[in-house]
Scaffold this motif. Structure first.
Motif, mmCIF file in Angstrom:
data_model
loop_
_atom_site.group_PDB
_atom_site.id
_atom_site.type_symbol
_atom_site.label_atom_id
_atom_site.label_comp_id
_atom_site.label_asym_id
_atom_site.label_seq_id
_atom_site.Cartn_x
_atom_site.Cartn_y
_atom_site.Cartn_z
ATOM 1 N N GLY A 152 0.810 -1.370 0.034
ATOM 2 C CA GLY A 152 0.064 0.120 -0.080
ATOM 3 C C GLY A 152 0.877 1.226 0.029
ATOM 4 N N GLY A 153 1.893 1.175 0.873
ATOM 5 C CA GLY A 153 2.699 2.430 0.927
ATOM 6 C C GLY A 153 3.408 2.826 -0.575
ATOM 7 N N ASP A 171 -0.028 -0.009 18.351
ATOM 8 C CA ASP A 171 0.049 -0.913 17.221
ATOM 9 C C ASP A 171 -0.218 -0.178 16.030
ATOM 10 N N LEU A 172 -1.129 1.154 15.977
ATOM 11 C CA LEU A 172 -1.211 1.692 14.692
ATOM 12 C C LEU A 172 -0.154 2.503 14.224
ATOM 13 N N ALA A 173 0.826 2.815 15.152
ATOM 14 C CA ALA A 173 2.074 3.545 14.830
ATOM 15 C C ALA A 173 2.819 2.350 14.312
ATOM 16 N N ARG A 174 3.225 1.286 14.552
ATOM 17 C CA ARG A 174 3.776 0.166 13.924
ATOM 18 C C ARG A 174 3.428 -0.061 12.603
ATOM 19 N N MET A 175 2.057 0.022 12.402
ATOM 20 C CA MET A 175 1.545 -0.353 10.916
ATOM 21 C C MET A 175 1.811 0.823 10.136
ATOM 22 N N ALA A 176 1.708 2.321 10.673
ATOM 23 C CA ALA A 176 2.106 3.253 9.871
ATOM 24 C C ALA A 176 3.677 3.298 9.453
ATOM 25 N N ASP A 177 4.530 2.934 10.262
ATOM 26 C CA ASP A 177 5.733 2.752 10.010
ATOM 27 C C ASP A 177 6.231 1.853 8.796
ATOM 28 N N THR A 178 5.588 0.671 8.904
ATOM 29 C CA THR A 178 5.636 -0.010 7.758
ATOM 30 C C THR A 178 5.193 0.449 6.395
ATOM 31 N N VAL A 179 4.043 0.902 6.842
ATOM 32 C CA VAL A 179 3.515 1.880 5.198
ATOM 33 C C VAL A 179 4.794 2.916 4.838
ATOM 34 N N ARG A 180 5.132 3.581 5.657
ATOM 35 C CA ARG A 180 6.347 4.748 5.347
ATOM 36 C C ARG A 180 7.554 4.155 4.635
ATOM 37 N N ALA A 181 7.844 2.796 5.379
ATOM 38 C CA ALA A 181 9.059 2.276 4.718
ATOM 39 C C ALA A 181 8.801 1.743 3.752
ATOM 40 N N GLY A 182 7.701 1.212 3.333
ATOM 41 C CA GLY A 182 7.335 0.735 1.923
ATOM 42 C C GLY A 182 7.201 2.033 0.735
#
Length: 270
Positions: A152-153, A171-182
C-alpha cells in the motif's frame, strides 16, 4: 509534514432506505467522503457510489474496498473509470486482497480465491490496470499485514489500516511505520486512514453481534479505534494520535454520523 484531517462515513444502501438523502446528509454534515463496502449480497458499491455522486457536489465517493480476487483487473479498471467520469473526478477507489469471508464469496462465484501471494499479485495487477486506464483516480489500499502495508505504501494514495478494534496507538504507529517504509521517498504523499470501531456511547450492532464488542471491553483495551467524550475531547484525542501514528483520515460507520459531525466541524482541514 502534518497532513490535514479528512473525515469519511461508510454506509450501505438498504432496501427502502433513502440513499439519496443519506448522501446529501453526509455532505451537509461536512464529511469529505461517502464510502461503500463491497458486499456480494448488497447493492454493488460502484452503483451506490454513482448514485451518491449524482445528488452531491463536493464529497468523494468510492468502494471501501473492492475484493480484487473476485474480479478481473480490466473490469475493475472499467468500473473505476466509469465512476470517475460520472462523479466528475470525485473518486477514492478502494482495493484490497479480500477480507476473510471473501473466500466464501469466491466459492459462490466459482472463482479461485488464491494463496496470499497470488492475491497480492492480483491486487497489484488491478492497481496497475486502474492507473493505466485512469491515471488520476485516487486509490485506497486496505492492508493489515506487513507485506500488504508495504505494498500500500508503495502503490496507493491512501492506505486504510486494517487494525483490530482493540488496536492501541502503538499498534497503529507500528503499522504506519511499515507503510512509510514501503513508500520510501513518497511517504509524505501517502495518507493514512483508520475506520473507527465506535464513536460516543454506542458500539455498532454488527460489531457487537459479530465480535461481542462492548464499551467496557473497548475502554479496558485502551483501543485507539474508539472515540469517546465531548466533541472537544474527541478532537483532542485525534490530534494527539496524529503525531505518533500519522493518521489524518478518519472514517466511521454512518450510524455515527451525528456523533462525529461536531468533531468534523472542529478539525476538518486542520
Amino acid at each position: 509534514m502534518t497532513t490535514p484531517f479528512r473525515f469519511g462515513l461508510v454506509a450501505l444502501p438498504y432496501p427502502g432506505a433513502d440513499w439519496s438523502g443519506t448522501a446529501r446528509q453526509v455532505e451537509e454534515l461536512g464529511f469529505d467522503s461517502l464510502l461503500v463496502p463491497d458486499n456480494l449480497h448488497a447493492t454493488p458499491a460502484a452503483l451506490a457510489c454513482a448514485s451518491a455522486a449524482g445528488v452531491t457536489e463536493r464529497i468523494a465517493v468510492g468502494p471501501y474496498v473492492v475484493a480484487t480476487p473476485l474480479r478481473n483487473p480490466g473490469l475493475v479498471a472499467a468500473d473505476a473509470a466509469g465512476l470517475h467520469q460520472l462523479s466528475g473526478g470525485r473518486v477514492e477507489f478502494g482495493l484490497g486482497a479480500g477480507r476473510p469471508d471473501a473466500e466464501d464469496e469466491a466459492r459462490q462465484l466459482g472463482v479461485e480465491f488464491g494463496t496470499p501471494g497470488e492475491r497480492m499479485a492480483h491486487l497489484e495487477a488491478t492497481i496497475d490496470a486502474v492507473r493505466v486506464r485512469t491515471p488520476d483516480v485516487h486509490i485506497t489500499v486496505a492492508a493489515a499485514g506487513p507485506r500488504m502495508l508495504a505494498l500500500g505504501g508503495r502503490l496507493a494514495d491512501v492506505v486504510a489500516l486494517g487494525a483490530s478494534p482493540f488496536a492501541t496507538a502503538d499498534d497503529l504507529a507500528r503499522m504506519a511505520d511499515t507503510v512509510r517504509a514501503g513508500a520510501g521517498d513518497r511517504a509524505d504523499d501517502v495518507q493514512l486512514n483508520v475506520n473507527l470501531s465506535a464513536v460516543g456511547d454506542e458500539v455498532p450492532p454488527w460489531l457487537a453481534e459479530k465480535m461481542g464488542l462492548t464499551m467496557e471491553r473497548l475502554v479496558e483495551a485502551r483501543t485507539a479505534t474508539y472515540l469517546r467524550g465531548t466533541p472537544d475531547d474527541m478532537a483532542e484525542t485525534l490530534v494527539e494520535r496524529r503525531e505518533p501514528t500519522g493518521i489524518s483520515y478518519v472514517c466511521a460507520g454512518a450510524n455515527h454520523a451525528q456523533d462525529l459531525a461536531p468533531v468534523v466541524a472542529l478539525l476538518r482541514g486542520a
